[in-house]
Design a protein around this motif. Structure first.
Motif, PDB file in Angstrom:
ATOM      1  N   SER A  97      66.371 -52.805 -35.028  1.00 28.36           N
ATOM      2  CA  SER A  97      66.701 -53.921 -35.924  1.00 28.36           C
ATOM      3  C   SER A  97      68.120 -54.428 -35.656  1.00 28.36           C
ATOM      4  N   PHE A  98      68.324 -55.691 -36.010  1.00 31.41           N
ATOM      5  CA  PHE A  98      69.640 -56.303 -35.820  1.00 31.41           C
ATOM      6  C   PHE A  98      70.497 -55.973 -37.043  1.00 31.41           C
ATOM      7  N   VAL A  99      71.705 -55.469 -36.810  1.00 35.40           N
ATOM      8  CA  VAL A  99      72.578 -55.117 -37.947  1.00 35.40           C
ATOM      9  C   VAL A  99      74.010 -55.595 -37.688  1.00 35.40           C
ATOM     10  N   LYS A 100      74.735 -55.684 -38.801  1.00 36.85           N
ATOM     11  CA  LYS A 100      76.171 -55.935 -38.710  1.00 36.85           C
ATOM     12  C   LYS A 100      76.886 -54.705 -39.235  1.00 36.85           C
ATOM     13  N   ILE A 104      71.649 -55.156 -31.893  1.00 33.88           N
ATOM     14  CA  ILE A 104      70.383 -54.437 -32.132  1.00 33.88           C
ATOM     15  C   ILE A 104      70.629 -52.944 -31.946  1.00 33.88           C
ATOM     16  N   ILE A 105      70.107 -52.157 -32.865  1.00 34.74           N
ATOM     17  CA  ILE A 105      70.324 -50.698 -32.773  1.00 34.74           C
ATOM     18  C   ILE A 105      69.493 -50.125 -31.633  1.00 34.74           C
ATOM     19  N   LYS A 106      70.198 -49.563 -30.648  1.00 35.50           N
ATOM     20  CA  LYS A 106      69.513 -48.980 -29.496  1.00 35.50           C
ATOM     21  C   LYS A 106      69.425 -47.465 -29.594  1.00 35.50           C
ATOM     22  N   ASP A 107      70.425 -46.858 -30.246  1.00 34.76           N
ATOM     23  CA  ASP A 107      70.447 -45.390 -30.236  1.00 34.76           C
ATOM     24  C   ASP A 107      71.478 -44.873 -31.232  1.00 34.76           C
ATOM     25  N   ILE A 108      71.372 -43.585 -31.543  1.00 38.09           N
ATOM     26  CA  ILE A 108      72.450 -42.831 -32.172  1.00 38.09           C
ATOM     27  C   ILE A 108      72.806 -41.797 -31.113  1.00 38.09           C
ATOM     28  N   ASP A 109      74.022 -41.825 -30.614  1.00 37.84           N
ATOM     29  CA  ASP A 109      74.324 -40.984 -29.448  1.00 37.84           C
ATOM     30  C   ASP A 109      74.604 -39.527 -29.853  1.00 37.84           C
ATOM     31  N   ALA A 110      74.943 -38.709 -28.866  1.00 35.54           N
ATOM     32  CA  ALA A 110      75.087 -37.266 -29.096  1.00 35.54           C
ATOM     33  C   ALA A 110      76.232 -36.931 -30.049  1.00 35.54           C
ATOM     34  N   ALA A 111      77.148 -37.897 -30.244  1.00 37.89           N
ATOM     35  CA  ALA A 111      78.266 -37.664 -31.163  1.00 37.89           C
ATOM     36  C   ALA A 111      78.002 -38.287 -32.543  1.00 37.89           C
TER      37      ALA A 111
END
Ligand code: BTN
Length: 233
Positions: A192-195, A205-212
């Motif tokens: 989804s598109f977020v601010k 657009i949310i692509k990921d939540i990274d390892a941190a």
């Protein structure tokens, strides 16, 4: 394993922990029936009338590299506990807990600093359980009661603490990666598109939540941006 200390009224359970850190044991949980000066993130007020669950955990682990990720662990623990009451709770990055688009829990973590040294963390959470009135909260909010769930605050707290301490040692040692899978399972906003505001400012657009535990966004030009602080607005 941990001590729970209950008060009728406090200004703020986070303040209490910060003011008494010298005499509090690691993993002490301070609970208040109501708060007269409940505080939220980014200097906002957290209205804390009777009926909500307000608590702060004082934590002073030897290894402090991953203290920042304990707020995300708390959001996972709160969701997992709420889901035991058949409530479909999920996370809005980084650590708000929502049900049907409305906020049911906010989390505020503050470093406890003595003589310029980080002594520990005051990790506070406020959960809307059975307050009579949510109208004075100036953002969409929901409580367990308005969802038709009658929960005992003690029972809810115990469930949250159980879930929190189940993952705690692992997060202290390894950081967000230790709970990334659990977090992602509770984070439905991929694609989804977020601010993002109130910290770093970004949109995409949310692509990921990274390892941190950072939010990975892709903007309209395809550029990837990783966001560490702030909140989805
Ligand atoms: C937010 O969403 O802005 C965070 C709200 C955190 C509220 C809790 S209630 C217990 C603890 N004591 C406080 O003063 N704040 C936190």
């Amino acid at each position: 394993m941990y001590d729970i200390v209950e008060f009728g009224e406090l200004a703020s359970t986070n303040n209490y922990v910060k003011e008494n850190s010298k005499v509090l044991k690691d993993k002490t949980i301070i609970v208040a029936t109501r708060q007269t000066n409940g505080r939220g993130r980014f200097d906002r007020q957290w209205i804390s009338e009777e009926g909500g669950l307000y608590f702060t955990i004082f934590l002073k682990p030897e290894k402090t590299d991953f203290l920042i990720n304990l707020t995300q662990l708390m959001s996972v623990a709160v969701c997992r506990a709420l889901n035991m009451f058949e409530v479909n709770a999920y996370i809005k990055w980084p650590n708000d807990v929502l049900v049907r688009g409305e906020k049911i829990c906010g989390i505020l973590s503050e470093a406890v600093i003595t003589n310029d040294k980080i002594e520990g963390l005051a990790l506070g959470a406020g959960i809307n359980v059975s307050q009579k009135n949510l109208d004075n909260i100036n953002a969409p909010a929901v409580s367990l009661k308005t969802l038709g769930v009658n929960a005992e605050k003690k029972d809810l707290l115990n469930k949250i603490l159980f879930e929190f301490f189940k993952f705690y040692d692992c997060v202290i040692q390894k950081g967000f990666i230790a709970i990334r899978e659990e977090y992602i399972n509770l984070f439905p906003a991929f694609g989804s598109f977020v601010k993002v505001g109130a910290g770093e400012h970004a949109a995409g657009i949310i692509k990921d939540i990274d390892a941190a535990g950072r939010l990975v966004l892709q903007d309209g030009k395809g550029i990837i941006r990783t966001v560490l602080t702030g909140e989805i607005i």
